[in-house]
Design a protein around this motif. Structure first.
Motif, PDB file in Angstrom:
ATOM      1  N   ALA A  87      -5.561   2.129 -14.781  1.00 54.46           N
ATOM      2  CA  ALA A  87      -6.596   2.972 -15.378  1.00 54.46           C
ATOM      3  C   ALA A  87      -6.772   4.259 -14.567  1.00 54.46           C
ATOM      4  CB  ALA A  87      -7.917   2.210 -15.464  1.00 54.46           C
ATOM      5  N   THR A  88      -6.711   4.141 -13.243  1.00 54.20           N
ATOM      6  CA  THR A  88      -6.818   5.335 -12.402  1.00 54.20           C
ATOM      7  C   THR A  88      -5.640   6.266 -12.636  1.00 54.20           C
ATOM      8  OG1 THR A  88      -7.955   4.029 -10.701  1.00 54.20           O
ATOM      9  CG2 THR A  88      -7.020   6.133 -10.015  1.00 54.20           C
ATOM     10  N   THR A  89      -4.454   5.681 -12.727  1.00 57.15           N
ATOM     11  CA  THR A  89      -3.264   6.501 -12.969  1.00 57.15           C
ATOM     12  C   THR A  89      -3.338   7.176 -14.332  1.00 57.15           C
ATOM     13  OG1 THR A  89      -2.017   4.908 -11.636  1.00 57.15           O
ATOM     14  CG2 THR A  89      -0.756   6.458 -12.960  1.00 57.15           C
ATOM     15  N   LYS A  90      -3.740   6.404 -15.340  1.00 59.58           N
ATOM     16  CA  LYS A  90      -3.821   6.981 -16.691  1.00 59.58           C
ATOM     17  C   LYS A  90      -4.888   8.067 -16.752  1.00 59.58           C
ATOM     18  CE  LYS A  90      -5.720   4.787 -20.190  1.00 59.58           C
ATOM     19  NZ  LYS A  90      -5.973   3.833 -21.277  1.00 59.58           N
ATOM     20  N   SER A 136       0.852  -1.180   0.000  1.00 58.38           N
ATOM     21  CA  SER A 136       0.000   0.000   0.000  1.00 58.38           C
ATOM     22  C   SER A 136       0.881   1.219   0.000  1.00 58.38           C
ATOM     23  CB  SER A 136      -0.903  -0.002   1.231  1.00 58.38           C
ATOM     24  OG  SER A 136      -1.554   1.212   1.359  1.00 58.38           O
ATOM     25  N   THR A 137       0.835   1.983  -1.109  1.00 57.37           N
ATOM     26  CA  THR A 137       1.677   3.154  -1.249  1.00 57.37           C
ATOM     27  C   THR A 137       0.834   4.307  -1.713  1.00 57.37           C
ATOM     28  OG1 THR A 137       3.470   1.721  -1.900  1.00 57.37           O
ATOM     29  CG2 THR A 137       3.769   4.024  -2.333  1.00 57.37           C
ATOM     30  N   LYS A 138       1.077   5.450  -1.179  1.00 57.11           N
ATOM     31  CA  LYS A 138       0.339   6.643  -1.561  1.00 57.11           C
ATOM     32  C   LYS A 138       1.120   7.409  -2.608  1.00 57.11           C
ATOM     33  CE  LYS A 138      -2.263   7.289   2.691  1.00 57.11           C
ATOM     34  NZ  LYS A 138      -2.630   8.213   3.759  1.00 57.11           N
ATOM     35  N   GLY A 139       0.462   7.722  -3.721  1.00 51.33           N
ATOM     36  CA  GLY A 139       1.070   8.540  -4.735  1.00 51.33           C
ATOM     37  C   GLY A 139       0.971   9.997  -4.374  1.00 51.33           C
ATOM     38  N   SER A 140       1.625  10.817  -5.189  1.00 50.18           N
ATOM     39  CA  SER A 140       1.601  12.239  -4.922  1.00 50.18           C
ATOM     40  C   SER A 140       0.268  12.809  -5.347  1.00 50.18           C
ATOM     41  CB  SER A 140       2.742  12.914  -5.680  1.00 50.18           C
ATOM     42  OG  SER A 140       2.531  12.791  -7.075  1.00 50.18           O
ATOM     43  N   ASP A 141       0.050  14.047  -5.006  1.00 49.27           N
ATOM     44  CA  ASP A 141      -1.167  14.766  -5.328  1.00 49.27           C
ATOM     45  C   ASP A 141      -2.367  13.988  -4.796  1.00 49.27           C
ATOM     46  OD1 ASP A 141       0.441  16.620  -6.527  1.00 49.27           O
ATOM     47  OD2 ASP A 141       0.236  15.793  -8.538  1.00 49.27           O
ATOM     48  N   VAL A 142      -3.332  13.699  -5.693  1.00 51.51           N
ATOM     49  CA  VAL A 142      -4.558  13.041  -5.230  1.00 51.51           C
ATOM     50  C   VAL A 142      -4.516  11.537  -5.454  1.00 51.51           C
ATOM     51  CG1 VAL A 142      -5.908  15.114  -5.609  1.00 51.51           C
ATOM     52  CG2 VAL A 142      -5.656  13.491  -7.465  1.00 51.51           C
ATOM     53  N   LEU A 143      -3.411  11.027  -6.017  1.00 54.36           N
ATOM     54  CA  LEU A 143      -3.343   9.590  -6.282  1.00 54.36           C
ATOM     55  C   LEU A 143      -3.014   8.837  -5.002  1.00 54.36           C
ATOM     56  CD1 LEU A 143      -1.555   9.207  -9.730  1.00 54.36           C
ATOM     57  CD2 LEU A 143      -3.948   8.878  -9.184  1.00 54.36           C
ATOM     58  N   GLU A 144      -3.870   7.917  -4.624  1.00 50.85           N
ATOM     59  CA  GLU A 144      -3.638   7.084  -3.454  1.00 50.85           C
ATOM     60  C   GLU A 144      -3.960   5.635  -3.824  1.00 50.85           C
ATOM     61  OE1 GLU A 144      -5.848   8.424  -0.146  1.00 50.85           O
ATOM     62  OE2 GLU A 144      -4.903  10.415  -0.053  1.00 50.85           O
ATOM     63  N   PHE A 145      -3.007   4.754  -3.528  1.00 50.04           N
ATOM     64  CA  PHE A 145      -3.194   3.339  -3.819  1.00 50.04           C
ATOM     65  C   PHE A 145      -3.262   2.585  -2.500  1.00 50.04           C
ATOM     66  CE2 PHE A 145      -0.608   4.920  -7.462  1.00 50.04           C
ATOM     67  CZ  PHE A 145      -1.605   4.833  -8.411  1.00 50.04           C
ATOM     68  N   ARG A 167       5.399   6.287  -9.766  1.00 48.66           N
ATOM     69  CA  ARG A 167       4.883   5.912  -8.442  1.00 48.66           C
ATOM     70  C   ARG A 167       3.960   4.702  -8.547  1.00 48.66           C
ATOM     71  NH1 ARG A 167       5.206  11.490  -7.838  1.00 48.66           N
ATOM     72  NH2 ARG A 167       3.157  11.794  -8.770  1.00 48.66           N
ATOM     73  N   TYR A 168       3.155   4.683  -9.590  1.00 50.94           N
ATOM     74  CA  TYR A 168       2.254   3.537  -9.752  1.00 50.94           C
ATOM     75  C   TYR A 168       3.045   2.253  -9.968  1.00 50.94           C
ATOM     76  CZ  TYR A 168      -0.703   0.170 -12.128  1.00 50.94           C
ATOM     77  OH  TYR A 168      -1.335  -0.980 -12.487  1.00 50.94           O
ATOM     78  N   LEU A 169       4.047   2.306 -10.853  1.00 48.38           N
ATOM     79  CA  LEU A 169       4.830   1.104 -11.131  1.00 48.38           C
ATOM     80  C   LEU A 169       5.671   0.705  -9.918  1.00 48.38           C
ATOM     81  CD1 LEU A 169       5.957   1.828 -14.793  1.00 48.38           C
ATOM     82  CD2 LEU A 169       4.147   0.320 -14.016  1.00 48.38           C
ATOM     83  N   GLN A 170       6.139   1.705  -9.174  1.00 47.55           N
ATOM     84  CA  GLN A 170       6.848   1.381  -7.939  1.00 47.55           C
ATOM     85  C   GLN A 170       5.915   0.681  -6.962  1.00 47.55           C
ATOM     86  OE1 GLN A 170       9.968   1.594  -7.380  1.00 47.55           O
ATOM     87  NE2 GLN A 170      10.004   1.103  -5.205  1.00 47.55           N
ATOM     88  N   TRP A 171       4.679   1.183  -6.890  1.00 46.89           N
ATOM     89  CA  TRP A 171       3.682   0.539  -6.025  1.00 46.89           C
ATOM     90  C   TRP A 171       3.382  -0.876  -6.503  1.00 46.89           C
ATOM     91  CZ3 TRP A 171      -1.734  -0.375  -7.238  1.00 46.89           C
ATOM     92  CH2 TRP A 171      -2.463  -0.862  -6.144  1.00 46.89           C
ATOM     93  N   VAL A 172       3.263  -1.049  -7.822  1.00 49.81           N
ATOM     94  CA  VAL A 172       3.029  -2.396  -8.377  1.00 49.81           C
ATOM     95  C   VAL A 172       4.175  -3.324  -8.000  1.00 49.81           C
ATOM     96  CG1 VAL A 172       2.833  -3.716 -10.503  1.00 49.81           C
ATOM     97  CG2 VAL A 172       1.597  -1.574 -10.275  1.00 49.81           C
ATOM     98  N   LYS A 173       5.400  -2.803  -8.152  1.00 49.69           N
ATOM     99  CA  LYS A 173       6.566  -3.633  -7.845  1.00 49.69           C
ATOM    100  C   LYS A 173       6.587  -4.011  -6.368  1.00 49.69           C
ATOM    101  CE  LYS A 173      11.618  -3.610  -8.055  1.00 49.69           C
ATOM    102  NZ  LYS A 173      12.807  -2.820  -8.437  1.00 49.69           N
ATOM    103  N   ILE A 174       6.367  -3.016  -5.503  1.00 46.13           N
ATOM    104  CA  ILE A 174       6.365  -3.293  -4.065  1.00 46.13           C
ATOM    105  C   ILE A 174       5.222  -4.246  -3.713  1.00 46.13           C
ATOM    106  CG2 ILE A 174       6.033  -2.256  -1.795  1.00 46.13           C
ATOM    107  CD1 ILE A 174       7.429   0.220  -2.844  1.00 46.13           C
ATOM    108  N   SER A 175       4.068  -4.032  -4.356  1.00 52.76           N
ATOM    109  CA  SER A 175       2.916  -4.879  -4.058  1.00 52.76           C
ATOM    110  C   SER A 175       3.197  -6.329  -4.427  1.00 52.76           C
ATOM    111  CB  SER A 175       1.685  -4.361  -4.818  1.00 52.76           C
ATOM    112  OG  SER A 175       1.374  -3.046  -4.439  1.00 52.76           O
ATOM    113  N   ILE A 176       3.710  -6.533  -5.635  1.00 56.22           N
ATOM    114  CA  ILE A 176       3.935  -7.899  -6.107  1.00 56.22           C
ATOM    115  C   ILE A 176       5.054  -8.568  -5.328  1.00 56.22           C
ATOM    116  CG2 ILE A 176       4.717  -9.247  -8.092  1.00 56.22           C
ATOM    117  CD1 ILE A 176       3.161  -7.385  -9.869  1.00 56.22           C
ATOM    118  N   THR A 177       6.065  -7.795  -4.952  1.00 59.74           N
ATOM    119  CA  THR A 177       7.219  -8.407  -4.290  1.00 59.74           C
ATOM    120  C   THR A 177       7.069  -8.534  -2.787  1.00 59.74           C
ATOM    121  OG1 THR A 177       8.287  -6.229  -4.166  1.00 59.74           O
ATOM    122  CG2 THR A 177       8.803  -7.612  -6.074  1.00 59.74           C
ATOM    123  N   GLU A 178       6.109  -7.837  -2.190  1.00 59.49           N
ATOM    124  CA  GLU A 178       6.069  -7.822  -0.725  1.00 59.49           C
ATOM    125  C   GLU A 178       4.744  -8.279  -0.112  1.00 59.49           C
ATOM    126  OE1 GLU A 178       7.303  -4.137   0.915  1.00 59.49           O
ATOM    127  OE2 GLU A 178       9.264  -4.165  -0.061  1.00 59.49           O
TER     128      GLU A 178
END
Length: 848
Positions: free
Chosen positions: A220-223, A25-34, A753-764
């Motif tokens: 899709a949310t990021t795009k 679970s990682t929060k992106g900048s601005d209004v993006l929150e994952f 940030r999204y891809l970093q979150w994807v990477k952290i999510s899949i790996t952790e």
């Protein structure tokens, strides 16, 4: 078996989910929150035995005393490597040494077992010999009690000792009952524990695809956010450029706008001042005329003949001399006209400076619109790049072969659950037999100690110290019989109880020391992780199974520890060796393309003109209009004067006072009439004139303040204008580049940030394997050790304690029975001169 089952579950999950990754679970900048939806599991990750745990710890302390040696890692490694075979190579030196090491490690248990076996073999033999001995009127079998001086003390000593021993036996029996019941209760919970673990494993398997789909769907949310920013390039990029230029440009335009307003205000002030001056000149002329008329009238009145007669002549002369004060005090007619300056201002106003400034504002504020119009093609290219990235993200989901793997493992779980449910009734059935056997064992011990308690109770209650051994009461005799029955039952069954204790002690003690303790401190995993242990060709057995590459440092201890910490399967099993998620989530190429697009951004906004030449000339004409050269001090000096040389009210009052001193007549009346006229002139002409002069005085001061340094102000404004215009020409390109880079970094940052979150999510976190560790703990630590071994150890500890104390109980019971049973003969003493001569009265050979 439970340990093996737990490891198989772990290995199967590891093997069948090798393409999975964890989740974070990682929060992106601005209004993006994952945020990944949390997964809840039923099975607790810790087990507490409750109050009975104190008894378990007591048994653990006893086992550590009996078996203080460290965990035999080397011995187990050699056994697992099949280097120890009694049947064929027992004479080899290394095998002899290994045998001695095993004996040394087990020496405490061996000693206890030997002592227990001696008890098993000797107690029946001793009991048989004891019975034969008593039949021969030996070993206390003779129903005759010899009187001793310390007989009372011995009876009390034997009673107290036997009572204490019975209490110890009772405590051991209670331990046995509690352990027997606890074991049955825990076995009944096994089904619930198994169902909970299987449900958690299904939750893990069913939730993993949903988690992966959720993570990938967040693209899709990021795009959407990125496309929204691209569509709003006018306000984001254009607005950013505009805000960067604003501090340099807007103050200049604001100053020019303020100067345009000042020109209009100056014209109005000049016109107002000029018109007011003309009105004041007319008013002063009228005031002079009025004062001249009054002065002439007074002079005519003073020509009256009475003014030549003293003392009237004195008053008339005084009045005549004061008439020179009735005159105008100002010189407004000599003030220069402002028509020339007004004409100059009117010439300046022929150019609409405000309109020119508005054009400058519009030209500057059109920058965002210009940016949007000139970036349409680039935005389209960037969107295409991001769409291609979306295709790569979708391919990642397709490349992870999760569905087939999970379906295979789900079938394995179903088969295991079916096997467990099929065999649980058998386990419960066998446990019911075990529970019944344990109940019988505890009941036998209870029967023995009950005989002792009954013997003690009847003996103590029925004993009469005044009664001779042959005349003891029935209750006391019954107590002695109960004690001997207890002795007989003890001899009959204690060796069987000890055999059960020895068997359960060997099993439970070794399981606790060789399985439960090393599992908790993870030394068991360290043995399994020994290189080339389970497979002589594989350095690391687990990596050989998962990756078919035994050189990867993947150990059972590390996998268990990571799962215990709820890490994802990807990190736990080091799946980057088979599927490198970082390589598939490489955004660098796309980021470079987007950066290049923004670097090639060609926004042309060089045609911004803040103020044209007409506006510049207009400012210069205003600075040379002469408004700042007007001698305002002359005007202020005249406006600060009083309209008349004397206060007309004071003059009128003085004139009227002097007239009052004159005799009645036309002279007096004429002078009073003139005094009233002077008052009228003051009210009607002087006061309005004073008010007008005060008002224009303030207007002149304000105009003087506004026009002060006009030339310098205009020069400063034109200098700032040139500086701002030069800034736009020379620096606007760098501002555009800087803001474009910042804007591009924002767009790229969303996806990084999204891809970093994807990477952290899949790996952790995706497929976090805590349920696997919990299942293994449930199988080994909870089911095997806590449900079975701990109660089993408490059972043999309690029963063994009670059985061992039967030995002193037999001795004291036999000794004490002599003092409670009714004897067939007793010692009788007759007092004689030469001493006491005892003889036997009644003699019987009856024995019990």
């Amino acid at each position: 078996m439970a340990l093996l089952l737990g490891f198989l579950l772990l290995l199967e999950l590891c093997w069948d989910t090798s393409a999975l990754g964890p989740l974070s679970s990682t929060k992106g900048s601005d209004v993006l929150e994952f945020e990944l939806p949390a997964t809840n599991y039923e099975t607790k990750d810790s087990y507490k035995a409750g109050p009975i745990g104190v008894l378990f710890k007591m048994v653990h302390v006893f086992l550590r005393v009996v078996q203080p040696n460290a965990f035999p890692e080397d011995i187990l490694r050699k056994i697992l490597q099949k280097k120890f075979d009694f049947s064929t190579e027992y004479e080899k030196p290394e095998n002899v040494v290994l045998t001695l090491k095993i004996i040394y490690y087990e020496i405490g248990i061996i000693i206890c077992v030997v002592l227990g076996l001696l008890f098993v073999f000797l107690m029946p033999l001793v009991g048989f010999c004891f019975g034969l001995c008593r039949c021969c009127n030996k070993c206390g079998g003779e129903m005759h009690q010899r009187q001793k001086k310390n007989g009372t003390f011995l009876r009390k000593y034997f009673t107290v000792s036997l009572l204490v021993i019975c209490i110890f036996i009772s405590v051991g029996i209670i331990y046995g009952f509690v352990a027997n019941h606890h074991l049955r209760t825990q076995i009944e919970k096994t089904r619930e524990l198994a169902d909970s673990n299987f449900k958690d494993l299904r939750t893990l398997l069913n939730g993993t695809p949903e988690q992966i789909n959720y993570v990938l769907s967040q693209y899709a949310t990021t795009k959407k956010k990125a496309f929204s920013d691209l569509d709003n390039i006018k306000s984001l990029l254009g607005g950013g450029i505009h805000e960067q230029l604003r501090p340099k440009v807007m103050p200049v335009l604001d100053d020019i706008k303020a100067m345009a307003e000042a020109i209009k205000e100056t014209k109005e002030a000049l016109l107002n001042m000029n018109n007011t001056l003309k009105e004041l000149k007319k008013s002063t002329t009228q005031l002079n005329t009025s004062l001249s008329d009054v002065k002439r009238n007074v002079e005519q009145s003073l020509s009256d003949p009475m003014c030549s007669v003293p003392p009237v002549a004195t008053t008339c002369n005084s009045i005549q001399m004061s008439l020179s004060q009735l005159d105008d005090n100002t010189n407004l007619g000599q003030l220069p006209s402002l028509d020339q300056q007004i004409d100059n201002i009117n010439h300046v106003l022929q150019t609409d400076l405000s309109s020119l400034v508005q054009q400058g504002y519009k030209s500057f504020n059109d920058i965002p619109e210009m940016v949007q119009n000139q970036t349409t093609d680039i935005i389209s290219d960037i969107k295409s790049t991001l769409n291609s990235l979306g295709s790569d993200i979708e391919n990642i989901g397709e490349q992870i072969p999760i569905q087939d793997k999970l379906s295979n493992f789900m079938g394995y779980i179903n088969d295991t659950e079916t096997y467990v449910h099929q065999n649980l009734p058998t386990l419960e059935e066998y446990d019911s037999f075990r529970w019944l056997g344990g109940l019988v064992v505890c009941s036998l011990l209870t029967l023995m100690v009950v005989f002792y308690y009954l013997g003690l109770t009847c003996g103590m209650c029925g004993y009469d110290r005044r009664a001779t051994p042959t005349r003891r009461g029935c209750v006391s005799n019954t107590g002695g019989i109960f004690l001997m029955v207890g002795v007989g039952v003890s001899f009959l069954f204690c060796w069987i109880l000890m055999a059960i204790v020895v068997l359960t002690f060997v099993i439970g003690g070794n399981m606790e020391k060789l399985v439960c303790e090393p599992y908790k401190n993870r030394k068991l995993f360290q043995i399994l992780d020994t290189p080339y242990l389970l497979n002589e060709n594989w350095k690391y057995y687990l990596s050989g199974m998962v990756f078919n590459n035994p050189d990867i440092n993947l150990t059972f201890e590390q996998v268990y520890s990571d799962c215990k910490e709820n890490k994802g399967i990807y990190t736990t099993l080091k799946l980057e060796n088979s599927y490198n998620i970082s390589g598939h989530l490489n955004f660098q190429e796309h980021a470079e393309n987007i950066d290049n697009d923004f670097k090639n951004l060609n926004v042309s906004i060089d045609n911004i003109v803040l103020l044209d030449e007409a506006g510049r000339r207009n400012l210069m004409d205003f600075s040379s209009s002469g408004v700042d050269t007007i001698d305002y001090n002359v005007y202020l000096a005249e406006m600060s004067k009083a309209p008349t040389k004397v206060n007309l009210l004071s003059f009128a009052n003085d004139l009227e006072a002097k007239a009052d001193h004159l005799p009645q007549g036309s002279l007096k009346q004429s002078l009073k009439s003139n005094a009233q006229t002077i008052r009228t002139i003051h009210r009607g002409q002087v006061i309005p004139l004073e008010q007008s002069m005060s008002t224009i005085y303030q207007s002149i001061r304000e105009l003087q303040h506004k026009s002060s340094g006009l030339g310098v102000k205009v020069v400063n404004i034109l200098s700032s204008l040139d500086s701002a215009q030069d800034f736009l020409k020379t620096r606007i390109s760098s501002v555009i580049i800087e803001e474009s880079k910042k804007y591009g970094n924002t767009i790229v940052g969303y996806f990084e940030r999204y891809l970093q979150w994807v990477k952290i999510s899949i790996t952790e976190q995706i497929a976090a394997c805590k349920p696997v560790a919990t299942a293994l703990d449930s199988a080994v630590d909870v089911f095997l050790c806590s449900y079975i071994i701990d109660p089993l150890n408490l059972f043999w500890f309690g029963i063994g304690k009670a059985t061992i104390f039967l030995l002193p109980a037999i001795i004291f019971a036999v000794k004490l029975a002599k003092y409670y049973r009714r004897m067939d003969s007793e010692d009788v003493y007759d007092d004689m001169e030469n001493g006491n001569i005892g003889f036997h009265r009644h003699h019987s050979t009856q024995t019990v």
